[in-house]
Design a protein around this motif. Structure first.
Motif, PDB file in Angstrom:
ATOM      1  N   PRO A 115       0.790  -1.233   0.000  1.00  0.00           N
ATOM      2  CA  PRO A 115       0.000   0.000   0.000  1.00  0.00           C
ATOM      3  C   PRO A 115       0.823   1.285   0.000  1.00  0.00           C
ATOM      4  O   PRO A 115       0.446   2.272  -0.625  1.00  0.00           O
ATOM      5  CB  PRO A 115      -0.869  -0.116   1.254  1.00  0.00           C
ATOM      6  CG  PRO A 115      -0.251  -1.183   2.084  1.00  0.00           C
ATOM      7  CD  PRO A 115       0.521  -2.076   1.161  1.00  0.00           C
ATOM      8  N   GLU A 116       1.969   1.296   0.697  1.00  0.00           N
ATOM      9  CA  GLU A 116       2.808   2.507   0.706  1.00  0.00           C
ATOM     10  C   GLU A 116       3.382   2.780  -0.676  1.00  0.00           C
ATOM     11  O   GLU A 116       3.440   3.931  -1.118  1.00  0.00           O
ATOM     12  CB  GLU A 116       3.956   2.359   1.713  1.00  0.00           C
ATOM     13  CG  GLU A 116       3.533   2.398   3.163  1.00  0.00           C
ATOM     14  CD  GLU A 116       4.726   2.198   4.086  1.00  0.00           C
ATOM     15  OE1 GLU A 116       5.794   2.763   3.817  1.00  0.00           O
ATOM     16  OE2 GLU A 116       4.569   1.471   5.082  1.00  0.00           O
ATOM     17  N   VAL A 117       3.784   1.724  -1.355  1.00  0.00           N
ATOM     18  CA  VAL A 117       4.333   1.868  -2.704  1.00  0.00           C
ATOM     19  C   VAL A 117       3.233   2.323  -3.657  1.00  0.00           C
ATOM     20  O   VAL A 117       3.446   3.202  -4.489  1.00  0.00           O
ATOM     21  CB  VAL A 117       4.992   0.554  -3.181  1.00  0.00           C
ATOM     22  CG1 VAL A 117       5.401   0.640  -4.645  1.00  0.00           C
ATOM     23  CG2 VAL A 117       6.198   0.220  -2.302  1.00  0.00           C
ATOM     24  N   GLN A 120       2.634   6.020  -3.201  1.00  0.00           N
ATOM     25  CA  GLN A 120       3.719   6.825  -3.769  1.00  0.00           C
ATOM     26  C   GLN A 120       3.680   6.805  -5.294  1.00  0.00           C
ATOM     27  O   GLN A 120       3.862   7.838  -5.936  1.00  0.00           O
ATOM     28  CB  GLN A 120       5.070   6.327  -3.264  1.00  0.00           C
ATOM     29  CG  GLN A 120       6.244   7.165  -3.728  1.00  0.00           C
ATOM     30  CD  GLN A 120       6.245   8.562  -3.151  1.00  0.00           C
ATOM     31  OE1 GLN A 120       5.921   8.751  -1.988  1.00  0.00           O
ATOM     32  NE2 GLN A 120       6.597   9.546  -3.948  1.00  0.00           N
ATOM     33  N   LEU A 121       3.451   5.642  -5.889  1.00  0.00           N
ATOM     34  CA  LEU A 121       3.373   5.556  -7.353  1.00  0.00           C
ATOM     35  C   LEU A 121       2.196   6.375  -7.886  1.00  0.00           C
ATOM     36  O   LEU A 121       2.322   7.037  -8.923  1.00  0.00           O
ATOM     37  CB  LEU A 121       3.259   4.103  -7.811  1.00  0.00           C
ATOM     38  CG  LEU A 121       4.526   3.259  -7.701  1.00  0.00           C
ATOM     39  CD1 LEU A 121       4.241   1.811  -8.091  1.00  0.00           C
ATOM     40  CD2 LEU A 121       5.648   3.826  -8.541  1.00  0.00           C
ATOM     41  N   ALA A 122       1.081   6.350  -7.184  1.00  0.00           N
ATOM     42  CA  ALA A 122      -0.078   7.136  -7.612  1.00  0.00           C
ATOM     43  C   ALA A 122       0.256   8.624  -7.605  1.00  0.00           C
ATOM     44  O   ALA A 122      -0.100   9.353  -8.543  1.00  0.00           O
ATOM     45  CB  ALA A 122      -1.280   6.846  -6.721  1.00  0.00           C
ATOM     46  N   GLN A 123       0.945   9.077  -6.587  1.00  0.00           N
ATOM     47  CA  GLN A 123       1.346  10.481  -6.515  1.00  0.00           C
ATOM     48  C   GLN A 123       2.330  10.804  -7.634  1.00  0.00           C
ATOM     49  O   GLN A 123       2.220  11.842  -8.283  1.00  0.00           O
ATOM     50  CB  GLN A 123       1.961  10.798  -5.156  1.00  0.00           C
ATOM     51  CG  GLN A 123       2.381  12.244  -4.995  1.00  0.00           C
ATOM     52  CD  GLN A 123       1.223  13.219  -5.142  1.00  0.00           C
ATOM     53  OE1 GLN A 123       0.111  12.960  -4.709  1.00  0.00           O
ATOM     54  NE2 GLN A 123       1.476  14.347  -5.775  1.00  0.00           N
ATOM     55  N   ASN A 124       3.289   9.912  -7.865  1.00  0.00           N
ATOM     56  CA  ASN A 124       4.274  10.139  -8.933  1.00  0.00           C
ATOM     57  C   ASN A 124       3.614  10.183 -10.309  1.00  0.00           C
ATOM     58  O   ASN A 124       4.001  10.989 -11.156  1.00  0.00           O
ATOM     59  CB  ASN A 124       5.350   9.056  -8.908  1.00  0.00           C
ATOM     60  CG  ASN A 124       6.258   9.160  -7.708  1.00  0.00           C
ATOM     61  OD1 ASN A 124       6.203  10.120  -6.948  1.00  0.00           O
ATOM     62  ND2 ASN A 124       7.087   8.164  -7.512  1.00  0.00           N
TER      63      ASN A 124
END
Length: 188
Positions: A115-117, A120-124
């Protein structure tokens, strides 16, 4: 450098060399010269260290891409020439950044467990979409957020598709001029 920094640098190296899921805590400890216990002391877990290494590598990659795309293009270049030059620079980065691209595709299959990844990927991806809309179409995301989202998402889909094809068979992947020609052929 201290142990924390050594571990982070080693994790980034392992990420590039072995990928996210194939890197073990022992790999990181051996590459850093720091004990296995140091991972827990400085990062709580190998997963937390790998997440931090991944996020740092992604930031570095984003900075590198931004610099490559901001490089000088002749002021006399047509919009089509600028478009092709930008795609050529992006495509040229695939070889240099192959391990990171492979890691990102590897992570896509594991997002339900990371979930943390995923966050972060969604934000990126959101930031990349806006950046692509601004780069290729000159759209200011602050002034036209919906237009930037739609156009940027289209370019992001093209980028993801191109890199996927390039990872499989670089010899047949499109070049900047071919991307431009294909879009003209669509005649939308």
């Amino acid at each position: 450098m201290g142990n924390r920094e050594d571990l982070l640098e080693a994790a980034k190296k392992c990420l590039r060399d072995k990928g996210f899921s194939r890197t073990t805590a022992r790999d990181i400890a051996n590459a850093s010269g720091v004990s296995l216990a140091g991972i827990g002391y400085h990062f709580r877990s190998k997963d937390a260290l790998m997440n931090e290494a991944l996020f740092e590598v992604m930031r570095e990659w984003g900075d590198e891409m931004e610099a490559a795309l901001a490089a000088d293009i002749s002021p006399d270049a047509t919009p089509a020439e600028r478009f092709e030059a930008a795609w050529d620079r992006i495509i040229a980065s695939f070889d240099r950044l192959r391990p990171l691209w492979i890691t990102q595709f590897e992570l896509l299959s594991q997002l339900d467990h990371l979930p943390e990844v995923r966050k972060q990927l969604a934000q990126n991806i959101l930031e990349a979409r806006y950046g692509l809309a601004q780069l290729f179409e000159g759209i200011d995301p602050a002034a036209e957020p919906e237009r930037a989202r739609l156009v940027g998402t289209f370019y992001q889909a093209m980028l993801t598709g191109l890199v996927g094809q390039w990872l499989i068979d670089p010899a047949t992947a499109l070049k900047g001029a071919e991307v431009s020609a294909a879009l003209r052929m669509l005649n939308l």
